[in-house]
Scaffold this active site. Sequence first.
Site, PDB file in Angstrom:
ATOM      1  N   LYS A   6       0.880  -1.183   0.000  1.00 63.46           N
ATOM      2  CA  LYS A   6       0.000   0.000   0.000  1.00 63.46           C
ATOM      3  C   LYS A   6       0.909   1.222   0.000  1.00 63.46           C
ATOM      4  O   LYS A   6       1.936   1.229   0.696  1.00 63.46           O
ATOM      5  CB  LYS A   6      -0.871  -0.062   1.255  1.00 63.46           C
ATOM      6  CG  LYS A   6      -1.140   1.243   1.895  1.00 63.46           C
ATOM      7  CD  LYS A   6      -1.616   1.076   3.312  1.00 63.46           C
ATOM      8  CE  LYS A   6      -1.566   2.419   3.979  1.00 63.46           C
ATOM      9  NZ  LYS A   6      -0.283   2.774   4.577  1.00 63.46           N
ATOM     10  N   SER A  65       8.485  -0.541   6.932  1.00 64.25           N
ATOM     11  CA  SER A  65       8.894   0.264   5.772  1.00 64.25           C
ATOM     12  C   SER A  65       7.805   1.258   5.364  1.00 64.25           C
ATOM     13  O   SER A  65       8.000   2.030   4.432  1.00 64.25           O
ATOM     14  CB  SER A  65       9.271  -0.636   4.584  1.00 64.25           C
ATOM     15  OG  SER A  65       8.159  -1.395   4.157  1.00 64.25           O
ATOM     16  N   GLY A  66       6.644   1.214   6.021  1.00 66.91           N
ATOM     17  CA  GLY A  66       5.569   2.153   5.682  1.00 66.91           C
ATOM     18  C   GLY A  66       4.774   1.740   4.470  1.00 66.91           C
ATOM     19  O   GLY A  66       4.028   2.542   3.906  1.00 66.91           O
ATOM     20  N   ASP A 122      -4.772   0.418   8.872  1.00 67.36           N
ATOM     21  CA  ASP A 122      -4.617   0.280   7.422  1.00 67.36           C
ATOM     22  C   ASP A 122      -5.343  -0.940   6.852  1.00 67.36           C
ATOM     23  O   ASP A 122      -5.399  -1.114   5.634  1.00 67.36           O
ATOM     24  CB  ASP A 122      -3.128   0.141   7.067  1.00 67.36           C
ATOM     25  CG  ASP A 122      -2.371   1.437   7.278  1.00 67.36           C
ATOM     26  OD1 ASP A 122      -3.021   2.501   7.316  1.00 67.36           O
ATOM     27  OD2 ASP A 122      -1.140   1.382   7.397  1.00 67.36           O
ATOM     28  N   GLY A 171       2.684  -0.974   4.441  1.00 67.00           N
ATOM     29  CA  GLY A 171       1.458  -1.685   4.820  1.00 67.00           C
ATOM     30  C   GLY A 171       1.491  -3.180   4.562  1.00 67.00           C
ATOM     31  O   GLY A 171       0.429  -3.786   4.372  1.00 67.00           O
ATOM     32  N   GLY A 172       2.676  -3.786   4.570  1.00 61.64           N
ATOM     33  CA  GLY A 172       2.772  -5.212   4.245  1.00 61.64           C
ATOM     34  C   GLY A 172       1.971  -6.079   5.213  1.00 61.64           C
ATOM     35  O   GLY A 172       1.188  -6.934   4.789  1.00 61.64           O
ATOM     36  N   GLY A 173       2.148  -5.835   6.511  1.00 58.64           N
ATOM     37  CA  GLY A 173       1.429  -6.637   7.501  1.00 58.64           C
ATOM     38  C   GLY A 173      -0.079  -6.464   7.363  1.00 58.64           C
ATOM     39  O   GLY A 173      -0.838  -7.431   7.441  1.00 58.64           O
ATOM     40  N   SER A 174      -0.524  -5.236   7.131  1.00 59.22           N
ATOM     41  CA  SER A 174      -1.958  -4.979   6.980  1.00 59.22           C
ATOM     42  C   SER A 174      -2.501  -5.661   5.730  1.00 59.22           C
ATOM     43  O   SER A 174      -3.624  -6.189   5.728  1.00 59.22           O
ATOM     44  CB  SER A 174      -2.220  -3.475   6.876  1.00 59.22           C
ATOM     45  OG  SER A 174      -1.716  -2.819   8.004  1.00 59.22           O
TER      46      SER A 174
END
Length: 287
Positions: A19, A106-107, A143, A109-112
């Site tokens: 994202k 890293s900002g 997110d 949104g990978g986990g989200s």
Amino acid sequence: MGSRRPGGRVTLELVAPAKLTLSLRILGTRADGFHDLEALTVSIDAPADELTVETGPPGVRLEVSGPAAAGVPDDDRNLVVQAACAVLPDGEGIVVGLRKQIRPGSGLGGGSSDDAVVLRACADAYGLDPQMVSETAAAVGSDVPFCLHGGPAWMRGRGEIIEPVSLPVPLPVVVVVPPFSIATPPVYRAWDELGGPRAERSIDPPAAVAALVDVLANDLEPAAERVEPQLAPFRDAIEAAAGATALLAGSGSACWIPFEDPGEGRAAVTRIEAALGVPAYLGVTIT
Ligand code: C5P
């Protein structure tokens, strides 16, 4: 999209795209401690995590692998496990394989995005109530509602209000991921301590988003630079290699540059990787 394995189990093979906040304005602090946002946000095709989901013994089992797996928990500290446990019907079980390519912190949104993919897989497999799934997404993280919906969209409120928009043409972006991570809560705290600054830098919007926004800017940049002193020199090095202005992705640590033309983006990836020795991705918005 399932494939049948020997033994008859069906494995879903799924992609969790990054994202990217093209513009992030912080409107103020809320009574619940979160911040009101106005963020023009897109999903991009690279970088992306890869997931497999298949039925298993009761409960949720998570197996984490991939180049960005370091430090990612495979137990119920991982929000993928919490999200799936919250929606799985009694007695049901899934096994999730998570190949991490998107660096945590890293900002991007990978986990989200991972949480959203697993929630969607459970919703499809068990015919879950969409309202319950949306509420679970919002409870898991700010997110996750965006990731459940996908972009492009305006994110408002804490992030749970999603207003879809369409882009007239896809937007190519180059995303550069540094070897350091930045946790989100200290960045919002620093934004408060700095007195709620507006972004000092901006980019004229490319054609894909020119009708939606006057400038691209990220109000968390001054706060993230205060939290992580390596960030500003990292961004300066990207800008020198690319010959273009880079913005912070979310609360960092990745930086990104929009391009009108994918060929220019590809050339920038080559220059940035050669100069900085860190991974750079040419992504394009997913509609
Ligand atoms: O919702 P999530 O757990 O992803 O948020 C991580 C942190 O980011 C929160 O604990 C909060 O410090 C900050 N945050 C915020 N306002 C938002 C979203 C996140 O202050 N709208």
